[in-house]
Design an enzyme around this catalytic site. Structure first.
Site, PDB file in Angstrom:
ATOM      1  N   TYR A  57       0.667  -1.082  -0.142  1.00  0.00           N
ATOM      2  CA  TYR A  57       0.283   0.182   0.245  1.00  0.00           C
ATOM      3  C   TYR A  57       0.487   0.784  -0.009  1.00  0.00           C
ATOM      4  O   TYR A  57       0.309   2.373  -0.654  1.00  0.00           O
ATOM      5  CB  TYR A  57      -1.051   0.312   1.410  1.00  0.00           C
ATOM      6  CG  TYR A  57      -2.405   1.039   1.312  1.00  0.00           C
ATOM      7  CD1 TYR A  57      -3.282   0.652   0.577  1.00  0.00           C
ATOM      8  CD2 TYR A  57      -2.325   1.428   1.792  1.00  0.00           C
ATOM      9  CE1 TYR A  57      -4.202   1.588   0.005  1.00  0.00           C
ATOM     10  CE2 TYR A  57      -3.596   2.843   1.886  1.00  0.00           C
ATOM     11  CZ  TYR A  57      -4.407   2.865   0.724  1.00  0.00           C
ATOM     12  OH  TYR A  57      -5.376   3.242   0.433  1.00  0.00           O
ATOM     13  N   LYS A 111      -2.741   8.727   2.729  1.00  0.00           N
ATOM     14  CA  LYS A 111      -4.378   8.720   3.544  1.00  0.00           C
ATOM     15  C   LYS A 111      -4.410   8.679   4.652  1.00  0.00           C
ATOM     16  O   LYS A 111      -5.013   9.349   5.239  1.00  0.00           O
ATOM     17  CB  LYS A 111      -4.360   6.424   2.935  1.00  0.00           C
ATOM     18  CG  LYS A 111      -5.678   6.309   2.127  1.00  0.00           C
ATOM     19  CD  LYS A 111      -6.911   7.056   1.264  1.00  0.00           C
ATOM     20  CE  LYS A 111      -6.915   6.590   0.366  1.00  0.00           C
ATOM     21  NZ  LYS A 111      -7.811   7.985  -0.413  1.00  0.00           N
TER      22      LYS A 111
HETATM   23  P1  NAD Z   1     -11.992   3.463  -8.614  1.00  0.00           P
HETATM   24  O1  NAD Z   1     -10.637   3.382 -10.024  1.00  0.00           O
HETATM   25  O2  NAD Z   1     -13.162   3.188  -9.655  1.00  0.00           O
HETATM   26  O3  NAD Z   1     -12.003   5.598  -8.216  1.00  0.00           O
HETATM   27  C1  NAD Z   1     -10.698   6.239  -8.018  1.00  0.00           C
HETATM   28  C2  NAD Z   1     -11.314   7.346  -9.165  1.00  0.00           C
HETATM   29  O4  NAD Z   1     -10.186   8.416  -9.072  1.00  0.00           O
HETATM   30  C3  NAD Z   1     -12.295   7.126 -10.722  1.00  0.00           C
HETATM   31  O5  NAD Z   1     -13.101   7.921 -10.748  1.00  0.00           O
HETATM   32  C4  NAD Z   1     -10.461   7.758 -11.111  1.00  0.00           C
HETATM   33  O6  NAD Z   1     -10.866   8.869 -12.081  1.00  0.00           O
HETATM   34  C5  NAD Z   1     -10.440   9.034  -9.675  1.00  0.00           C
HETATM   35  N1  NAD Z   1      -9.459  10.308 -10.041  1.00  0.00           N
HETATM   36  C6  NAD Z   1      -7.794   9.416 -10.546  1.00  0.00           C
HETATM   37  N2  NAD Z   1      -6.843  10.571 -10.578  1.00  0.00           N
HETATM   38  C7  NAD Z   1      -7.673  11.851 -10.580  1.00  0.00           C
HETATM   39  C8  NAD Z   1      -7.579  12.805 -11.713  1.00  0.00           C
HETATM   40  N3  NAD Z   1      -6.337  13.608 -11.611  1.00  0.00           N
HETATM   41  N4  NAD Z   1      -8.457  13.653 -11.573  1.00  0.00           N
HETATM   42  C9  NAD Z   1     -10.135  13.222 -10.820  1.00  0.00           C
HETATM   43  N5  NAD Z   1     -10.141  12.087 -10.810  1.00  0.00           N
HETATM   44  C10 NAD Z   1      -9.286  10.755  -9.996  1.00  0.00           C
HETATM   45  O7  NAD Z   1     -11.333   2.599  -7.524  1.00  0.00           O
HETATM   46  P2  NAD Z   1     -12.305   3.495  -5.934  1.00  0.00           P
HETATM   47  O8  NAD Z   1     -11.521   2.023  -5.662  1.00  0.00           O
HETATM   48  O9  NAD Z   1     -13.900   2.873  -5.832  1.00  0.00           O
HETATM   49  O10 NAD Z   1     -11.395   4.691  -5.501  1.00  0.00           O
HETATM   50  C11 NAD Z   1     -12.135   5.182  -4.442  1.00  0.00           C
HETATM   51  C12 NAD Z   1     -11.638   5.503  -3.114  1.00  0.00           C
HETATM   52  O11 NAD Z   1     -12.141   4.904  -2.646  1.00  0.00           O
HETATM   53  C13 NAD Z   1     -10.073   6.332  -3.365  1.00  0.00           C
HETATM   54  O12 NAD Z   1      -9.781   7.612  -2.739  1.00  0.00           O
HETATM   55  C14 NAD Z   1      -9.938   4.535  -2.985  1.00  0.00           C
HETATM   56  O13 NAD Z   1      -7.889   4.961  -2.504  1.00  0.00           O
HETATM   57  C15 NAD Z   1     -10.463   4.584  -1.580  1.00  0.00           C
HETATM   58  N6  NAD Z   1     -10.443   2.980  -0.943  1.00  0.00           N
HETATM   59  C16 NAD Z   1     -10.936   2.502  -2.411  1.00  0.00           C
HETATM   60  C17 NAD Z   1     -10.442   1.041  -0.912  1.00  0.00           C
HETATM   61  C18 NAD Z   1     -10.486   0.170  -2.274  1.00  0.00           C
HETATM   62  O14 NAD Z   1     -10.819  -1.149  -1.491  1.00  0.00           O
HETATM   63  N7  NAD Z   1     -11.287  -0.211  -3.483  1.00  0.00           N
HETATM   64  C19 NAD Z   1     -10.833   1.406  -0.097  1.00  0.00           C
HETATM   65  C20 NAD Z   1     -10.889   1.829   1.013  1.00  0.00           C
HETATM   66  C21 NAD Z   1     -10.676   3.371  -0.046  1.00  0.00           C
END
Ligand code: NAD
Length: 255
Positions: A155, A162
């Site tokens: 990570y 984070k």
């Molecule tokens: P995801 O890939 O669907 O979403 C990430 C988003 O960030 C995408 O829509 C992408 O287009 C956007 N993004 C990245 N760079 C960008 C930029 N320069 N401008 C605008 N948008 C941008 O994946 P996700 O898992 O839904 O992630 C969403 C959030 O949830 C993130 O912060 C991630 O760290 C967090 N999260 C995810 C998990 C998991 O296991 N999936 C767990 C905890 C937290």
């Protein structure tokens, strides 16, 4: 719960995105939504998803959060269409694939900067222009992960980002509280999304969480959507600056 409320959701890439599950939960609660995606290439797909899965048609907008002009243009569109905002969802993170494997020690200066800018600074970049539109108060939610608090192999730089994001939530909550604006983080357990698959051995995150979490299972993205609905609705009106775990209890274990 959100009848008559208007808000913007950043971070829908596809129908696996946590932001999409949040959009679905907020839409079923009666909210009027603007959905922001990173580039034009996502727009048609999101409009199709919305037509199939949402009750009300959202405003689909484009905004790369690294570009101040795009952020400003997005808020002009929101101001002219909605006139005000009641909530904001920040569901954006990015780090280079090379920085989500191997040794944290080897993270490059540029890789570190990029992860911090897109995954942390962007919360400030999208909150600042939202504040004047939240004259009647508001609620802001961002997405985080336990790697902010614990050493989780691979990570790496995202764990550091984070941790900064959770601190940013507390600082924003402290500053914006007097204006009636709440700011909270939702710490989700692992869910198989586009971003998650960029982390080396992500499947081991899923297996470990399911084996060791008190509820002995992984969470669903719907559970994240409904927890976001709680944090954005008046049910959570006494809560700000908090990190709420939606992880089947995994964070309380010694694992
Ligand atoms: P995801 O890939 O669907 O979403 C990430 C988003 O960030 C995408 O829509 C992408 O287009 C956007 N993004 C990245 N760079 C960008 C930029 N320069 N401008 C605008 N948008 C941008 O994946 P996700 O898992 O839904 O992630 C969403 C959030 O949830 C993130 O912060 C991630 O760290 C967090 N999260 C995810 C998990 C998991 O296991 N999936 C767990 C905890 C937290």
């Amino acid at each position: 719960m959100l009848q008559g409320k208007k808000g913007v959701i950043f971070g829908v890439a596809n129908n696996h995105s946590l932001a999409w599950s949040i959009a679905r939960a907020l839409d079923s609660a009666g909210a009027t939504l603007a959905i922001s995606c990173q580039g034009e290439r996502f727009v048609k797909k999101i409009e199709k998803m919305a037509a199939e899965e949402l009750k009300a048609r959202p405003l689909v907008l484009v905004c790369d959060v690294q570009d101040e002009q795009q952020v400003a243009r997005l808020y002009e569109q929101i101001a002219s269409t909605f006139g005000r905002l009641d909530f904001l969802v920040h569901s954006i993170a990015y780090a280079g694939r090379e920085d989500l494997e191997g040794r944290f020690l080897q993270t490059s200066r540029e890789g570190f900067r990029l992860a911090m800018e897109i995954s942390v600074y962007s919360l400030l970049a999208v909150t600042r222009p939202a504040v004047p539109l939240m004259g009647q108060g508001g609620s802001i939610v961002t997405l985080t992960y336990l790697g902010s608090q614990r050493f989780i192999p691979n990570y790496n730089v995202m764990g550091v980002a984070k941790a900064a994001l959770e601190a940013a939530v507390r600082y924003l909550a402290g500053e914006l509280g007097p204006a009636g604006i709440r700011v909270n983080a939702l710490s989700a357990g692992p869910v198989n999304t586009l971003s998650a698959r960029g982390i080396k051995d992500f499947s081991s995150f899923l297996h470990t969480a399911a084996a060791k979490a008190p509820l002995r299972r992984n969470i669903s993205s719907e559970e994240v959507g409904e927890a976001a609905l709680f944090l954005l609705s008046s049910l959570s009106r006494g809560i700000t600056g908090e990190t709420l775990y939606v992880d089947a209890g995994y964070h309380i274990t010694g694992a």
